[in-house]
Design an enzyme around this catalytic site. Structure first.
Site, short mmCIF file in Angstrom:
data_model
loop_
_atom_site.label_atom_id
_atom_site.label_comp_id
_atom_site.label_asym_id
_atom_site.label_seq_id
_atom_site.Cartn_x
_atom_site.Cartn_y
_atom_site.Cartn_z
N LYS A 263 0.83 -1.21 0.00
CA LYS A 263 0.00 0.00 0.00
C LYS A 263 0.87 1.26 0.00
CE LYS A 263 -2.79 0.66 3.65
NZ LYS A 263 -2.43 1.93 4.32
N SER A 264 1.89 1.28 0.84
CA SER A 264 2.74 2.48 0.93
C SER A 264 3.42 2.76 -0.41
CB SER A 264 3.84 2.26 1.98
OG SER A 264 3.28 2.14 3.25
N ARG B 32 2.75 5.94 -3.27
CA ARG B 32 3.90 6.76 -3.68
C ARG B 32 4.14 6.65 -5.18
NH1 ARG B 32 4.31 5.55 1.61
NH2 ARG B 32 5.60 6.82 3.00
N GLY C 291 -5.06 7.81 5.49
CA GLY C 291 -4.17 8.79 6.12
C GLY C 291 -2.92 9.02 5.29
N GLN D 228 4.78 9.14 7.28
CA GLN D 228 3.88 10.04 6.54
C GLN D 228 4.31 11.49 6.72
OE1 GLN D 228 -0.05 9.06 7.96
NE2 GLN D 228 -0.03 7.05 6.99
N ASP E 254 1.74 -1.26 11.82
CA ASP E 254 0.40 -1.69 11.40
C ASP E 254 0.08 -3.12 11.82
OD1 ASP E 254 -0.10 0.77 10.21
OD2 ASP E 254 0.75 0.16 8.29
N ARG F 194 -6.40 2.15 17.64
CA ARG F 194 -6.12 0.70 17.57
C ARG F 194 -5.69 0.11 18.90
NH1 ARG F 194 -3.20 0.18 11.78
NH2 ARG F 194 -5.13 0.20 10.59
N ARG G 123 -7.65 -3.22 9.31
CA ARG G 123 -6.76 -4.17 9.99
C ARG G 123 -7.42 -4.80 11.21
NH1 ARG G 123 -2.53 -3.38 6.70
NH2 ARG G 123 -1.84 -1.25 6.33
C1 S3P Z 1 2.58 4.69 6.20
C2 S3P Z 1 3.11 5.03 7.41
C3 S3P Z 1 2.55 4.58 8.69
C4 S3P Z 1 1.59 3.40 8.52
C5 S3P Z 1 0.65 3.60 7.37
C6 S3P Z 1 1.42 3.78 6.07
C7 S3P Z 1 3.20 5.22 4.97
O1 S3P Z 1 1.84 5.67 9.26
O2 S3P Z 1 0.85 3.21 9.70
O3 S3P Z 1 -0.22 2.49 7.23
O4 S3P Z 1 2.89 4.71 3.87
O5 S3P Z 1 4.02 6.15 5.08
P1 S3P Z 1 2.58 6.78 10.17
O6 S3P Z 1 3.46 7.58 9.32
O7 S3P Z 1 1.45 7.59 10.74
O8 S3P Z 1 3.30 6.00 11.21
#
Ligand code: S3P
Length: 450
Positions: free
Chosen positions: A32-33, A37, A105, A180, A331, A362, A406
């Site tokens: 996902k990350s 990006r 987020g 993030q 996560d 969570r 999750r």
């Molecule tokens: C992510 C960073 C994490 C993670 C989220 C994905 C990212 O969040 O929990 O699922 O892709 O940069 P945080 O930056 O709030 O820790």
């Protein structure tokens, strides 16, 4: 790909233990990350980027829509195969409507960094979960770019951003371990003349740094203190389209591997899982619990380490997970808590304050998940202590998933390994990160109602 993201109606599920051990070999959807990006950075590059293995979950589709609304030409050419015709660094245009980031987020925070450094005004919103999450953590550092932010009380979405096309480079020390926030600051730095600098006291996932380099930016990473890093980005790089191969998401593989470890007699392999060391804290912790996890066929794909992981069920014991490991498995705590509930003895997970601001709180949601199913659990400060049963847990509870994918998947893992069926109030949000989860679980014998 359909782009009307009307959240599907509530999907409740009752989960029974399978009749036979789980077995098989499968692949999980893309990371996902990295998927978020790849769409964002390709939109900022010049030329055409081909992406393979893109996660086609709701969260990532929101990012695709947002980047389209900002001017990028994004097309799906096949399952997981996407092309992005980028606009170049200064090529994005003002969106004609509100950008709806759904449940994500990552999408909202990373995009804030991009929007802060473009000379137009945009408005971002999200679903009820995202509208409850803190955006101040990105608004605070990004305000120094000269961008103007107007949010609801407490820095909540909807958020209006009046960007500045000529931002100064930022220098920022992360007050929370958040990839993030780090990424938002670095992305704002793309349009700044000079060097943007981020200090992170604890290293967090580095997909932004890796992918910016992949597209041609100069990014330097130096160690800082015990486990921290300093990242510097040279502003106004020429970002040039480069193809991207997205590895399987280790955070999604976690649920499959966990259930294989817990259902007696099971043995399951997940192929092509991303093994970036800043994402693999769960696997380290599981091994410390005595889990039979074997990594094979390690290779590098698309610049990220990847491998196949085989999990075989067996006895587990409690573990003490240090706070410094939290960013590399942030996560994975809900599903690790389910595993710890089965282990012999006590497990302690330290330093979980960030869990309170995820898709749900969570920390409290995981406690409720365990307690509803007959597991003793405590929160002491920011630590969670799970009292393992050393065998199958009672189950029989109703789990509230709180719009959190999750939580829903952890509850399903719980139900597959419990003595009595577990009811899950809503599994619809699983589609945000793991479309096809139920089908894939059934392919290894889970027997979930389809
Ligand atoms: C992510 C960073 C994490 C993670 C989220 C994905 C990212 O969040 O929990 O699922 O892709 O940069 P945080 O930056 O709030 O820790």
């Amino acid at each position: 790909m359909k782009t009307d993201h009307v959240q599907s109606s509530v999907r409740a599920l009752t989960v029974h233990a399978p009749r036979a051990p789980l077995s098989g070999s499968l692949q999980v959807p893309g990371d996902k990350s990295i998927s978020h990006r790849s769409l964002m950075f390709a939109a900022l590059a010049r030329g055409t980027t081909h992406i393979t293995g893109l996660l086609e979950g709701e969260d990532v589709l929101r990012t695709a829509d947002a980047m389209r609304a900002l001017g990028a030409d994004i097309t799906r050419t096949g399952t997981g195969n996407w092309t992005v015709q980028g606009c170049g660094l200064d090529g994005l245009r003002e969106p004609a409507d509100v950008l709806d980031m759904g449940n994500s987020g990552t999408a909202a925070r990373l995009l804030s960094g991009i929007l802060a450094s473009h000379g137009f005004t945009s408005v971002m919103t999200g679903d009820a979960s995202l509208r409850g999450r803190p955006m101040k953590r990105v608004m605070d550092p990004l305000a120094a770019t000269g961008a103007v932010f107007l949010s609801r009380q407490g820095g909540r979405l909807p958020l209006a951003i009046q960007g500045n096309a000529n931002p100064p480079p930022l220098s920022y020390r992360l007050p929370v371990a958040s990839a993030q926030v780090k990424s938002a600051v670095l992305l704002a730095g793309l349009n700044a003349v000079g060097e943007t600098r981020v200090e992170e006291p604890v290293a967090t996932r580095d997909h932004t740094e890796n992918m910016l380099r992949h597209f041609g930016a100069t990014v330097r990473v130096e160690p800082m203190g015990a486990g921290g890093r300093v990242i510097t980005l040279q502003g106004r790089p020429e970002l040039v389209a480069r193809d991207i191969v997205v590895p399987g998401d280790p955070s999604s593989a976690a649920f499959i591997l966990a259930v294989a470890l817990l259902v007696p007699g099971s043995k399951v392999s997940v192929r092509g899982v991303g093994l970036n060391p800043l994402r693999t804290g769960l696997f380290t912790s599981l091994k410390e619990m005595g889990a039979d996890l074997v990594i094979s066929n390690e290779r590098v794909e698309g610049g990220e380490p990847v491998g196949d992981i085989t999990a075989t069920a067996g006895a587990l014991h409690g573990v003490d997970v240090p706070a410094t490991r939290a960013p590399s498995m942030i996560d994975e705590y809900p599903v690790l808590a389910v595993v710890a509930a089965h282990a012999a003895g006590q497990s302690r997970f330290r330093g979980l304050e960030e869990l309170r601001v995820k898709e749900s709180d969570r920390l409290s949601a995981t406690v409720a998940l365990l307690e509803a199913n007959g597991v003793k659990v405590e929160v002491v400060g920011d630590d969670m202590i799970v009292h393992g049963t050393g065998g199958a847990i009672p189950g029989g509870g109703l789990v509230q998933t709180r719009m959190d994918h999750r939580l829903a998947m952890s509850a399903i893992v719980m139900g597959l390994a419990a003595r009595k069926p577990v009811c899950v109030d809503d599994t619809a949000f699983i589609d945000t990160s793991f479309p096809g989860f139920i089908t894939l679980m059934n392919s290894i014998g889970a027997g979930l109602p389809a």
